[in-house]
Scaffold this active site. Structure first.
Site, PDB file in Angstrom:
ATOM      1  N   GLU A 108      19.725 -14.177 -62.057  1.00  0.00           N
ATOM      2  CA  GLU A 108      18.584 -13.702 -62.845  1.00  0.00           C
ATOM      3  C   GLU A 108      17.315 -14.348 -62.304  1.00  0.00           C
ATOM      4  O   GLU A 108      17.288 -15.558 -62.039  1.00  0.00           O
ATOM      5  CB  GLU A 108      18.767 -14.050 -64.320  1.00  0.00           C
ATOM      6  CG  GLU A 108      17.569 -13.697 -65.204  1.00  0.00           C
ATOM      7  CD  GLU A 108      17.782 -14.092 -66.658  1.00  0.00           C
ATOM      8  OE1 GLU A 108      18.954 -14.055 -67.125  1.00  0.00           O
ATOM      9  OE2 GLU A 108      16.788 -14.443 -67.327  1.00  0.00           O
ATOM     10  N   GLU A 162       7.619 -15.084 -68.230  1.00  0.00           N
ATOM     11  CA  GLU A 162       7.892 -15.141 -69.661  1.00  0.00           C
ATOM     12  C   GLU A 162       6.733 -15.886 -70.310  1.00  0.00           C
ATOM     13  O   GLU A 162       6.239 -16.873 -69.755  1.00  0.00           O
ATOM     14  CB  GLU A 162       9.204 -15.877 -69.956  1.00  0.00           C
ATOM     15  CG  GLU A 162      10.445 -15.200 -69.411  1.00  0.00           C
ATOM     16  CD  GLU A 162      11.699 -15.997 -69.739  1.00  0.00           C
ATOM     17  OE1 GLU A 162      12.369 -15.677 -70.733  1.00  0.00           O
ATOM     18  OE2 GLU A 162      12.000 -16.947 -68.976  1.00  0.00           O
TER      19      GLU A 162
END
Length: 290
Positions: A166, A171
Site C-alpha cells: 500500500e 492522508e
C-alpha cells in the site's frame, strides 16, 4: 483660478441642490460594499497538463463530464474498514459536477451508521507500475474527517494485505489541519508500523486551497510531493521487510469519518464536508529518461 461662465454657475447650483436632496444622509451611511466571493470556491477553469521533465502523460481523468468514467468503481459498506471508521460508503455520495469529482461526507443515519461518504477505486480497471501519480484536490476539514488518495497492489485478492503493498499518496486528519501524512505498508511494516513521513504546509491549513499531491514511483525509490515540493523518499533500504512495490497498483480516493487514528467528529465538526478533485493524472517515464 479659471473663470467660470455665469450661466454655467446658475445651472450647476440648482442641480447640486437636487443631488444633495436626493442623497439625504448618504454621506453618513455609505452604500454597503459588494460581498466578497468565497475564497474556497472551486476554481472551474481547466488545469492544463504540464508533464514534469522526464515524464509523459499516460492516463488522465479530468472529471469534465457529468458522470464517473469507466475506470472508477465505488466500494460500499459500513463495517469499519479495519480502522473502526464510522461512515457507510455509498455510491450516492460521489458525483461529477462542474469539472470536479466531489465526495461528500454527511452526518445522516444509514444502514446502522451515523455518517455516509464515498470510496472510489480503479481496481481491475486501471493499474500501473513505476509511474508518477498525481491529483489536484481541495480536501475537507474538521475533527474526525479523514480524506485520502492512495494505491494498493493489483494482486490484493491473491496476496492479501499488507503483502500486496500500500502506498498512501496523501492522508489528512482534521486534528492536524496543516499536515500531510504519507506512508508505505508491507509485510513487517504495516498499520501503525508503516514507514511514514509528513509535510507541514507553510502558514496555512491543507484545506485552505487546491493542492497537487503526487508520488514518483520507480524501481528503487518512491518520492512524495506537495505542490512540487519534494519532502519524502523511501527506498528498499528503509523498510524492515520485503519491498513489495514491484508490481502494478490501482488507486483509491475516499473520505472517511472517524476511526482509530483521526478520532470521532465532535461539536466543532461541520457537515457536510466535501473533497473536490480537479483531476487525477498518471505519467510514465519518457524513453530517454528510463
Amino acid at each position: 483660478m479659471p473663470v467660470v461662465a455665469s450661466w454655467r454657475v446658475l445651472l450647476f447650483v440648482p442641480l447640486l441642490g437636487m443631488v444633495l436632496a436626493a442623497c439625504g444622509s448618504c454621506g453618513r451611511h455609505p452604500a454597503p460594499a459588494a460581498p466578497t466571493p468565497p475564497t474556497l470556491s472551486p476554481d472551474t477553469r481547466a488545469t492544463p497538463v504540464q508533464a514534469p521533465a522526464g515524464w509523459r502523460l499516460a492516463w488522465q481523468d479530468e472529471f469534465d463530464g457529468n458522470a464517473l468514467g469507466p475506470a472508477w468503481a465505488a466500494e460500499t459498506g459500513g463495517g469499519g474498514w479495519g480502522n473502526n471508521e464510522l461512515q457507510f460508503y455509498r455510491v450516492d455520495n460521489a458525483r461529477v459536477e462542474g469539472g470536479f469529482l466531489v465526495i461528500d461526507a454527511r452526518r445522516e443515519r444509514y444502514q446502522s451508521r451515523d455518517y455516509t461518504s464515498a470510496r472510489l477505486k480503479t481496481q481491475g480497471r486501471a493499474f500501473w507500475q513505476y509511474v508518477r501519480i498525481e491529483a489536484r484536490a481541495r480536501v475537507p476539514r474538521g475533527q474526525g474527517i479523514w480524506p485520502a488518495f492512495w494505491a494498493m497492489g493489483e494482486n490484493l485478492p491473491q496476496a492479501g494485505w499488507p503483502e500486496a503493498g500500500e502506498i498512501d499518496i496523501f492522508e489528512v486528519i482534521g486534528r492536524e489541519p496543516r499536515r500531510v501524512h504519507v506512508t508505505v505498508h508491507g509485510p513487517g511494516y504495516s498499520g501503525a508500523a508503516g514507514i511514514s513521513g509528513w509535510y507541514d504546509v507553510p502558514g496555512a491549513d491543507v484545506a485552505d486551497a487546491f493542492r497537487v499531491f503526487a508520488i514518483e514511483w520507480e524501481a528503487a525509490a518512491i518520492r512524495w510531493y506537495v505542490d512540487d515540493v519534494l519532502f519524502k523518499t523511501i527506498t528498499p533500504a528503509d523498510v524492515p521487510g520485503r519491498w513489495v512495490f514491484d508490481h502494478p497498483f490501482f488507486i483509491i480516493l475516499n473520505v472517511a469519518v472517524g476511526g482509530n487514528w483521526p478520532g470521532s467528529p465532535d461539536a466543532t465538526t461541520v457537515f457536510p464536508q466535501s473533497m473536490h478533485v480537479d483531476y487525477v493524472r498518471v505519467y510514465e517515464k519518457t524513453p530517454s529518461a528510463r
